[in-house]
Design a protein around this motif. Structure first.
Motif, short mmCIF file in Angstrom:
data_model
loop_
_atom_site.label_atom_id
_atom_site.label_comp_id
_atom_site.label_asym_id
_atom_site.label_seq_id
_atom_site.Cartn_x
_atom_site.Cartn_y
_atom_site.Cartn_z
N ALA A 108 62.42 -24.56 10.82
CA ALA A 108 63.04 -25.83 10.45
C ALA A 108 62.04 -26.97 10.58
O ALA A 108 61.98 -27.86 9.72
CB ALA A 108 64.28 -26.09 11.31
N LEU B 289 59.75 -26.93 7.66
CA LEU B 289 60.35 -27.56 6.47
C LEU B 289 60.28 -29.09 6.57
O LEU B 289 60.00 -29.77 5.58
CB LEU B 289 61.81 -27.14 6.31
N SER C 142 58.31 -31.66 4.02
CA SER C 142 58.94 -32.83 3.43
C SER C 142 58.10 -34.09 3.70
O SER C 142 57.85 -34.91 2.80
CB SER C 142 60.35 -32.96 4.00
N VAL D 273 65.52 -23.21 -0.62
CA VAL D 273 64.53 -23.60 0.38
C VAL D 273 65.17 -24.10 1.67
O VAL D 273 64.75 -23.73 2.77
CB VAL D 273 63.58 -24.67 -0.21
N ALA D 274 66.23 -24.88 1.55
CA ALA D 274 66.83 -25.47 2.75
C ALA D 274 67.48 -24.43 3.65
O ALA D 274 67.76 -24.69 4.82
CB ALA D 274 67.86 -26.53 2.35
N LEU D 275 67.75 -23.25 3.11
CA LEU D 275 68.43 -22.22 3.90
C LEU D 275 67.46 -21.27 4.61
O LEU D 275 67.90 -20.37 5.33
CB LEU D 275 69.38 -21.41 3.01
N GLY E 148 60.48 -21.20 -0.87
CA GLY E 148 61.57 -20.42 -0.29
C GLY E 148 61.31 -18.92 -0.32
O GLY E 148 62.23 -18.11 -0.24
N HIS F 166 71.33 -31.00 -4.30
CA HIS F 166 70.67 -30.51 -3.08
C HIS F 166 69.37 -31.30 -2.94
O HIS F 166 68.30 -30.84 -3.34
CB HIS F 166 70.38 -29.02 -3.18
N ASP G 52 67.49 -32.11 -0.46
CA ASP G 52 66.41 -31.57 0.35
C ASP G 52 65.70 -30.39 -0.33
O ASP G 52 64.62 -30.00 0.08
CB ASP G 52 66.92 -31.17 1.75
N GLU G 53 66.32 -29.84 -1.36
CA GLU G 53 65.67 -28.77 -2.13
C GLU G 53 65.19 -29.25 -3.49
O GLU G 53 64.70 -28.47 -4.29
CB GLU G 53 66.65 -27.62 -2.37
#
Lengths: 472, 472
Positions: free
Chosen positions: A234, A237, A241, A354-356, A385, B104, B106-107
């Motif tokens: 996390a 990520l 960002s 990607v966020a998952l 991802g 989404h 953030d993605e």
């Protein structure tokens, strides 16, 4: 659909259309795959020198209903280049179609034959001060035709896209020998259906790519590489960002790695220089290529400082020389070889929204722990991802000790990926290894449409039989 | 293949599957196209609200062999949305499927239904501090389904690609009503053939796009716009090359324009503020979006100074405010409307290998001069090699005065484009306007394969009959 074997009689008939040098010995090298899991067979190995010769081979094979396995560098990891059973096929090797046909540096275009080795294309681009950004660990032996047939990914997808995004046009021979000349140098062309993208990623089952028009990019004015220690996926990520906020498209690669990658390297490839005194649980490799006016080292320092303030990183290294950049990259690029030497119970080329990704890693680790005692080496292209979530035996055990659990590991992990909206084939393709997965997880309408297209373009089913779609 | 007309009896049968509000009046607005060259006809206009309703419509039309014309914003320039003859079709309008289904941020992913208007998607991206970079003059009325069906281009292709490059996944209803759910949020997915790209650019002839998963990008930290006067298209290419050396991917748009564009604006839209006291023969609009640490105005000044030294530009303007950026862009974006008001003899949406653009313009100008006295307004997306090379009557004449020369102008120009390795449909598609061109210039094997795919996916030929492929 019954196919016939590629017999000596067929070979004799082919000699009317091809020079003697096109006929190769059927050596074991053509019939192995990198992980040594299965062996293939072939009745005949043909290495044509021209597109017309490829067409002659396919025309004959189509008429005689003989399976043809297109063969590039043999580096595929899903058995797309290996036919283990059924009537012995003709293996069609692109090894003699290696020409760089043209370089248009001022247009950022390079036209290569399908057998050109990826690193040779890199060199040809470098020679005109350009970059061909597709880069994978097997770049020294993989051939561009195979890269396109499998829509290869690699470390620069984040910035430059997959193989398909780097292709402007194709020359393709269809199953019946018809040649499509689509070697466009154009950036925009809406003249009819996009056959290019249908061929790319079809793994040699719809046509044989004989040449491609490739997109080059300008070399960034300055490049830099860093490794940074993150507390968790996390945090990684969050770091990505932040990096994008600061450097926009300047981020060329953003690779997540795990301590087990370093442990495996230390054990199997001790000459590789370890970047840290103590292997951190998670760390990332960041590569940037920036425009004039921005110093990569300064930009990476700024990123590190901001990330430290934000609690995203705890330590980091910024490469101070090209030699050090190379060292950092060697760590990343040799992890697959270290994995191979350790011997995985099960390897997974997967992608997720990607966020998952962080949630997936947590759930997957728990799932694996529920099956038994394993070591997981999870690494990959975080910005896409795309994870290589590979499961290994504990020290002292081998993959042979886990044959009973292997299917469950793969099955349960793939179920989790699917449940979370991911893909169980991110960048390696379907080949013959993942046909069950495609049938299990693929959209049924998409599958039915794929079969319709296959049947109409290859009615005798000669092209790479049993790859991507099950033979019926 | 004979189709049946969409009759009142068919409409009554459809009422079993669709609510009353799906049935629209057949108004002239549905049957016109922007340039007013032809009118279409339709027996029925249906505006479904859900994908299941689209499927019900297609299932019925497939069974009854009734042509279906998918309809987005109606802004297409090649008649893809207009069926001028044959049995009256069912016009399938996406106007009520306009939802943004998910964002989404953030993605960098947004999922929109096909009827969402392009500028509404821009707004939804802006609301989460992202950019959806597809931008065309008709953005206020064009719908994303149509943008994808035609693989729209526009002003940001240089940096972000065509519509197809901005699409991660699709939901599509095939001719027989089967629904493919391919709304992937994944960056990498090699699970079988790429149907997405086959559908994108197929202009509603292979399936109806009902929703799309779109790629957003981070907003650049700073944006800037300049206009620079160049001596020639060759100097403009030199300027582009210099700009890329300095700013890498930071160049978002690079638009070439000609004095006639300014003259036409002055004549037809006098409220548009003219950027220069005297219209230069050639000038470019440059838009940049840069990362943190780079000031766009400073970067554009540096570019201008270097270009001045290199003899590539003679004068320039750098926007000093958002209002001025908007003014500069308005010049570019209103040129098509000015052209429309002047009334072209013949318009050409063409592309060339980028390095050949200057030579093409020289040869095309000579060719046109050899046919008669015309004004040429040549403008477009120079970085993509995409020109709108449009031919107009001299002052005091109208397009009606040149009907006799019109075909020759188009034909000779297209021949020249083809001879130089270009495309006669760069970003507008084939529709019904360019079927002859596709047959004349397209690769014959590609055309045959397109027909095979069309036949297998739409055996009754109901989808947008007569678009892209001639009805047989």
């Amino acid at each position: 659909m019954t196919l016939n074997p590629a017999t000596p009689a067929f070979a004799r008939a082919l000699r009317d259309h091809l020079p003697d040098r096109a006929f190769r010995e059927v050596t074991p090298a053509y019939l192995e795959e990198p992980r040594g899991r299965w062996a293939g067979h072939a009745g005949l190995v043909i290495a044509p020198e021209t597109t017309a010769e490829v067409a002659a081979v396919l025309r004959s094979a189509h008429a005689a209903r003989i399976g043809v396995v297109p063969y590039g560098g043999g580096t595929g990891l899903v058995g797309g280049q290996i036919m283990p059973e059924g009537p012995a096929p003709l293996l069609l090797s692109m090894e003699r179609m290696t020409a760089i046909r043209a370089v248009h540096a001022d247009e950022n275009v390079l036209i290569a034959e399908a057998g050109a080795i990826l690193s040779d294309i890199h060199d040809a681009a470098t020679a005109v001060n350009r970059l061909f950004p597709l880069s994978i660990a097997a770049k020294g032996s993989a051939r561009i035709g195979g890269n396109l047939a499998t829509n290869a990914g690699g470390v620069n997808v984040l910035r430059y896209g997959n193989a398909r995004d780097l292709c402007l046009g194709l020359e393709v021979v269809f199953a019946d020998g018809r040649i499509w000349n689509g070697l466009s140098r154009l950036r925009k062309d809406n003249m009819g259906y996009d056959l290019r993208h249908l061929m790319i990623g079809s793994e040699g089952t719809l046509g044989v790519i004989t040449a491609a028009s490739l997109r080059l990019v300008p070399r960034p004015a300055g490049e830099g590489t860093a490794m940074m220690i993150v507390e968790s996926p996390a945090a990684a990520l969050g770091l990505l960002s932040l990096a994008r906020d600061l450097m926009g498209e300047g981020i060329s690669a953003f690779e997540l790695m795990h301590a087990n990658g370093l442990h495996f390297l230390a054990q199997t490839l001790p000459d590789i220089r370890q970047p840290f005194d103590h292997a951190p649980e998670w760390f990332v490799l960041i590569d940037v290529g920036l425009a004039h006016g921005l110093d990569p080292a300064t930009a990476l320092e700024t990123l590190f400082e901001r990330a430290l303030e934000a609690g995203l990183v705890s330590d980091g290294l910024i490469a101070q020389s090209e030699a050090q950049r190379h060292q950092f990259w060697e760590v990343r690029e040799q992890i697959p070889e270290a994995n191979r030497r350790i011997g995985s119970v099960s390897s997974h080329d997967i992608s997720l929204p990607v966020a998952l990704v962080p949630e997936f890693i947590t759930r997957a680790d728990a799932l694996i722990a529920g099956i038994g005692a394993f070591r997981v080496n999870c690494f990959g292209h975080l910005g896409d991802g795309n994870l290589h979530y590979n499961v290994f035996p504990m020290p002292g055990k081998t993959r042979a000790d886990h044959l009973a659990e292997r299917d469950r590991v793969k099955h349960d992990l793939h179920d989790l990926v699917h449940q979370m909206g991911g893909s169980v084939s991110a960048e390696h393709g379907i080949g013959r290894l993942k046909i069950d997965d495609l049938e299990r997880y693929g959209d049924p309408v998409k599958l039915a449409v794929m079969r319709q297209i296959k049947t109409t373009l290859d009615p005798n089913g000669i092209l790479n039989p049993g790859a991507v779609l099950r033979q019926v």
